[in-house]
Design a protein around this motif. Structure first.
Motif, PDB file in Angstrom:
ATOM      1  N   GLY A   1      -3.253  -5.608 -14.219  1.00 14.82           N
ATOM      2  CA  GLY A   1      -3.879  -7.739 -13.945  1.00 14.82           C
ATOM      3  C   GLY A   1      -4.106  -7.052 -12.244  1.00 14.82           C
ATOM      4  O   GLY A   1      -3.788  -5.702 -11.638  1.00 14.82           O
ATOM      5  N   PRO A   2      -5.087  -7.969 -10.982  1.00 14.91           N
ATOM      6  CA  PRO A   2      -5.359  -7.333 -10.301  1.00 14.91           C
ATOM      7  C   PRO A   2      -4.324  -7.890  -9.659  1.00 14.91           C
ATOM      8  O   PRO A   2      -4.269  -7.347  -8.004  1.00 14.91           O
ATOM      9  CB  PRO A   2      -6.549  -8.912 -10.564  1.00 14.91           C
ATOM     10  CG  PRO A   2      -6.421  -9.427 -11.618  1.00 14.91           C
ATOM     11  CD  PRO A   2      -5.229  -9.389 -12.230  1.00 14.91           C
ATOM     12  N   GLY A   3      -3.154  -8.787  -9.863  1.00 16.36           N
ATOM     13  CA  GLY A   3      -1.631  -8.623  -9.019  1.00 16.36           C
ATOM     14  C   GLY A   3      -2.346  -9.992  -8.145  1.00 16.36           C
ATOM     15  O   GLY A   3      -3.005 -11.458  -7.912  1.00 16.36           O
ATOM     16  N   PRO A   4      -0.845 -10.520  -7.872  1.00 17.34           N
ATOM     17  CA  PRO A   4      -1.143 -12.060  -7.317  1.00 17.34           C
ATOM     18  C   PRO A   4      -2.209 -12.500  -6.747  1.00 17.34           C
ATOM     19  O   PRO A   4      -2.569 -11.570  -5.197  1.00 17.34           O
ATOM     20  CB  PRO A   4       0.123 -12.511  -6.734  1.00 17.34           C
ATOM     21  CG  PRO A   4       0.973 -10.774  -6.214  1.00 17.34           C
ATOM     22  CD  PRO A   4      -0.025  -9.883  -7.645  1.00 17.34           C
ATOM     23  N   ARG A   5      -2.978 -13.327  -5.583  1.00 14.12           N
ATOM     24  CA  ARG A   5      -3.746 -14.101  -5.264  1.00 14.12           C
ATOM     25  C   ARG A   5      -3.060 -14.166  -3.655  1.00 14.12           C
ATOM     26  O   ARG A   5      -2.464 -15.094  -4.210  1.00 14.12           O
ATOM     27  CB  ARG A   5      -4.757 -15.197  -5.596  1.00 14.12           C
ATOM     28  CG  ARG A   5      -5.358 -14.547  -7.071  1.00 14.12           C
ATOM     29  CD  ARG A   5      -6.340 -15.645  -6.910  1.00 14.12           C
ATOM     30  NE  ARG A   5      -6.917 -15.796  -7.933  1.00 14.12           N
ATOM     31  CZ  ARG A   5      -8.134 -14.872  -8.707  1.00 14.12           C
ATOM     32  NH1 ARG A   5      -9.058 -14.593  -7.715  1.00 14.12           N
ATOM     33  NH2 ARG A   5      -8.678 -14.687  -9.862  1.00 14.12           N
ATOM     34  N   PRO A   6      -3.267 -14.301  -3.071  1.00 13.11           N
ATOM     35  CA  PRO A   6      -3.660 -14.289  -1.511  1.00 13.11           C
ATOM     36  C   PRO A   6      -3.376 -16.037  -1.307  1.00 13.11           C
ATOM     37  O   PRO A   6      -3.928 -16.376  -1.906  1.00 13.11           O
ATOM     38  CB  PRO A   6      -4.226 -13.537  -0.288  1.00 13.11           C
ATOM     39  CG  PRO A   6      -5.324 -13.485  -1.154  1.00 13.11           C
ATOM     40  CD  PRO A   6      -4.844 -12.765  -2.123  1.00 13.11           C
ATOM     41  N   ALA A   7      -1.813 -16.983  -0.602  1.00 18.40           N
ATOM     42  CA  ALA A   7      -2.229 -18.057  -0.215  1.00 18.40           C
ATOM     43  C   ALA A   7      -2.741 -18.254   1.094  1.00 18.40           C
ATOM     44  O   ALA A   7      -3.161 -17.680   1.614  1.00 18.40           O
ATOM     45  CB  ALA A   7      -0.538 -18.792  -0.441  1.00 18.40           C
ATOM     46  N   THR A   8      -3.398 -19.485   0.459  1.00 11.87           N
ATOM     47  CA  THR A   8      -4.581 -20.102   1.781  1.00 11.87           C
ATOM     48  C   THR A   8      -4.199 -21.097   2.418  1.00 11.87           C
ATOM     49  O   THR A   8      -2.870 -21.985   1.655  1.00 11.87           O
ATOM     50  CB  THR A   8      -5.849 -20.193   1.710  1.00 11.87           C
ATOM     51  OG1 THR A   8      -6.112 -21.294  -0.322  1.00 11.87           O
ATOM     52  CG2 THR A   8      -6.805 -18.552   1.020  1.00 11.87           C
ATOM     53  N   ALA A   9      -3.682 -21.357   3.448  1.00 15.09           N
ATOM     54  CA  ALA A   9      -3.037 -22.275   4.031  1.00 15.09           C
ATOM     55  C   ALA A   9      -4.632 -23.719   3.769  1.00 15.09           C
ATOM     56  O   ALA A   9      -3.466 -24.792   3.726  1.00 15.09           O
ATOM     57  CB  ALA A   9      -3.176 -22.309   5.278  1.00 15.09           C
ATOM     58  N   THR A  10      -5.626 -23.463   3.794  1.00 14.52           N
ATOM     59  CA  THR A  10      -5.895 -24.925   3.760  1.00 14.52           C
ATOM     60  C   THR A  10      -6.975 -24.239   2.572  1.00 14.52           C
ATOM     61  O   THR A  10      -7.527 -23.388   1.699  1.00 14.52           O
ATOM     62  CB  THR A  10      -7.320 -24.907   4.929  1.00 14.52           C
ATOM     63  OG1 THR A  10      -8.136 -23.888   4.788  1.00 14.52           O
ATOM     64  CG2 THR A  10      -6.533 -25.568   5.743  1.00 14.52           C
ATOM     65  N   THR A  11      -7.549 -25.743   1.206  1.00 14.88           N
ATOM     66  CA  THR A  11      -8.629 -25.988   0.542  1.00 14.88           C
ATOM     67  C   THR A  11     -10.498 -25.466   0.787  1.00 14.88           C
ATOM     68  O   THR A  11      -9.787 -26.507   1.297  1.00 14.88           O
ATOM     69  CB  THR A  11      -7.847 -26.827  -0.894  1.00 14.88           C
ATOM     70  OG1 THR A  11      -6.401 -27.050  -0.811  1.00 14.88           O
ATOM     71  CG2 THR A  11      -8.825 -26.967  -1.740  1.00 14.88           C
ATOM     72  N   PRO A  12     -10.810 -24.429   0.134  1.00 18.83           N
ATOM     73  CA  PRO A  12     -12.124 -24.935   0.950  1.00 18.83           C
ATOM     74  C   PRO A  12     -12.958 -24.989  -0.208  1.00 18.83           C
ATOM     75  O   PRO A  12     -12.729 -25.553  -1.208  1.00 18.83           O
ATOM     76  CB  PRO A  12     -12.423 -22.776   0.673  1.00 18.83           C
ATOM     77  CG  PRO A  12     -11.283 -22.296  -0.584  1.00 18.83           C
ATOM     78  CD  PRO A  12     -10.125 -23.673  -0.556  1.00 18.83           C
ATOM     79  N   THR A  13     -13.781 -25.178   0.455  1.00 16.80           N
ATOM     80  CA  THR A  13     -14.995 -26.538   0.045  1.00 16.80           C
ATOM     81  C   THR A  13     -15.670 -25.584  -0.604  1.00 16.80           C
ATOM     82  O   THR A  13     -16.041 -24.577  -0.053  1.00 16.80           O
ATOM     83  CB  THR A  13     -15.984 -27.285   1.497  1.00 16.80           C
ATOM     84  OG1 THR A  13     -16.413 -26.861   1.780  1.00 16.80           O
ATOM     85  CG2 THR A  13     -15.174 -28.037   1.551  1.00 16.80           C
ATOM     86  N   CYS A  14     -16.638 -26.289  -1.807  1.00 19.35           N
ATOM     87  CA  CYS A  14     -16.880 -25.192  -2.362  1.00 19.35           C
ATOM     88  C   CYS A  14     -18.587 -25.794  -2.546  1.00 19.35           C
ATOM     89  O   CYS A  14     -18.708 -26.911  -2.161  1.00 19.35           O
ATOM     90  CB  CYS A  14     -16.440 -24.772  -3.874  1.00 19.35           C
ATOM     91  SG  CYS A  14     -16.368 -25.774  -4.815  1.00 19.35           S
ATOM     92  N   ILE A  15     -20.255 -24.795  -3.079  1.00 18.06           N
ATOM     93  CA  ILE A  15     -21.165 -24.902  -2.939  1.00 18.06           C
ATOM     94  C   ILE A  15     -22.133 -25.484  -4.537  1.00 18.06           C
ATOM     95  O   ILE A  15     -21.477 -24.492  -5.459  1.00 18.06           O
ATOM     96  CB  ILE A  15     -22.013 -24.604  -2.391  1.00 18.06           C
ATOM     97  CG1 ILE A  15     -21.662 -24.359  -0.866  1.00 18.06           C
ATOM     98  CG2 ILE A  15     -23.449 -25.188  -2.640  1.00 18.06           C
ATOM     99  CD1 ILE A  15     -23.012 -23.182  -0.344  1.00 18.06           C
ATOM    100  N   PRO A  16     -21.982 -26.954  -4.987  1.00 18.53           N
ATOM    101  CA  PRO A  16     -21.935 -27.688  -6.134  1.00 18.53           C
ATOM    102  C   PRO A  16     -23.287 -26.275  -6.444  1.00 18.53           C
ATOM    103  O   PRO A  16     -24.064 -25.741  -5.927  1.00 18.53           O
ATOM    104  CB  PRO A  16     -22.748 -28.230  -6.633  1.00 18.53           C
ATOM    105  CG  PRO A  16     -22.245 -29.335  -5.108  1.00 18.53           C
ATOM    106  CD  PRO A  16     -21.901 -28.187  -4.046  1.00 18.53           C
ATOM    107  N   LEU A  17     -23.203 -25.437  -7.615  1.00 15.54           N
ATOM    108  CA  LEU A  17     -24.600 -24.713  -8.220  1.00 15.54           C
ATOM    109  C   LEU A  17     -25.424 -25.942  -8.476  1.00 15.54           C
ATOM    110  O   LEU A  17     -25.190 -26.825  -9.649  1.00 15.54           O
ATOM    111  CB  LEU A  17     -23.746 -23.914  -9.698  1.00 15.54           C
ATOM    112  CG  LEU A  17     -22.461 -22.937  -9.410  1.00 15.54           C
ATOM    113  CD1 LEU A  17     -22.618 -22.218 -10.762  1.00 15.54           C
ATOM    114  CD2 LEU A  17     -23.425 -21.348  -8.520  1.00 15.54           C
ATOM    115  N   PRO A  18     -27.041 -25.209  -8.938  1.00 16.24           N
ATOM    116  CA  PRO A  18     -27.826 -25.949  -8.773  1.00 16.24           C
ATOM    117  C   PRO A  18     -27.462 -25.870 -10.952  1.00 16.24           C
ATOM    118  O   PRO A  18     -27.665 -24.961 -10.871  1.00 16.24           O
ATOM    119  CB  PRO A  18     -29.030 -25.214  -8.676  1.00 16.24           C
ATOM    120  CG  PRO A  18     -28.581 -24.078  -7.419  1.00 16.24           C
ATOM    121  CD  PRO A  18     -27.297 -24.054  -8.277  1.00 16.24           C
TER     122      PRO A  18
END
Length: 263
Positions: free
Chosen positions: A41-58
């Motif tokens: 497996g790729p291993g644990p993902r690093p934790a982030t302090a804030t929840t990033p916003t994302c761009i909706p797909l067209p």
């Protein structure tokens, strides 16, 4: 160890080792059957302090009313929402792979070695338990034989005193009184040997005769008197007369009477 009751030490050791080995095997088995991601497996993902916003797909609406999600060319560079799996993680396709063959081989070799070691230990402990059980049985039989022999000795001594009465009387009545008394006393040694009571290495002949008579529970009075006459005849320098012989005959009769022997 109170939970094991009266189990022998060898059996308690077998149970304890078997329980420990079973626990180790179960842990190893559970580890072997675990998810493949443990190895690849790729291993644990690093934790982030804030929840990033994302761009909706067209999204494009087709003529038949269906919709199609378009994948922009910069999908790997910009934070689009829910990109397809093959474009995640920087545009690299994530493929789940089974664990390497050598890890499985190593795990099975370790389990086989552990099982062989456990089997060898259990066989050794089982052999030890069998030896202990056999030794206990032999000791028990020996104790029973010894107890039976000890209980039977007084009877055998009395039987030999009765069987040898004529010979002992003959020795006491004939010849010189001194020699007759000594010979009659030494006759108890012959009776003890015939009864199967062995003489101890540390015992004198007189001590052995006294132990024989005490073992048969002879009356102490006649025994002590005959022993005194024996010592007097054996070690003194004064004359031993017919009176001494008569006392010896009376003491011998008292010994036999106390043993239930009639002559």
């Amino acid at each position: 160890m109170r939970a094991f009751g009266d189990w022998p030490p060898g059996l308690r050791a077998v149970v304890a080792v078997a329980g420990s080995c079973l626990l180790v095997v179960l842990v190893a088995w559970a580890t072997l059957l675990g998810p493949d991601e443990v190895f690849t497996g790729p291993g644990p993902r690093p934790a982030t302090a804030t929840t990033p916003t994302c761009i909706p797909l067209p999204v494009t609406t087709n003529a038949d009313g269906t919709t199609t999600v378009e994948i922009p060319d910069d999908v790997a560079e910009r934070p689009y929402c829910d990109p397809p799996l093959e474009f995640a993680e920087g545009g690299e396709e994530v493929v789940e792979r089974p664990p390497p063959l050598w890890t499985k081989v190593l795990m099975w070799v370790l389990l086989a070695t552990m099982a062989a070691g456990i089997a060898a230990i259990l066989l050794w402990l089982l052999a030890a338990v069998l030896r202990e059980v056999r030794a206990r049985r032999i000791r028990t039989e020996e104790r029973e034989d010894i107890s039976f022999a000890v209980l039977d000795e007084p009877v055998r001594v009395a039987e030999q005193v009765a069987a040898d009465a004529v010979e002992q009387d003959t020795l006491l009545r004939e010849g010189d009184p001194r020699n007759a008394i000594v010979a009659a006393w030494h006759r108890f040694e012959v009776q003890g040997e015939r009864a199967g009571v062995e003489r101890r290495a540390s015992e004198t002949s007189s001590e052995y005769a006294l132990r024989i008579l005490d073992l048969a529970d002879a009356d102490a009075g006649p025994v002590n008197r005959l022993a005194e006459l024996y010592r007097e005849a054996r070690f003194s320098d004064h004359a031993v007369t017919e009176d001494h012989r008569s006392e010896a005959l009376a003491a011998l009769a008292g010994i036999r009477q106390s043993l239930g022997v009639r002559t």
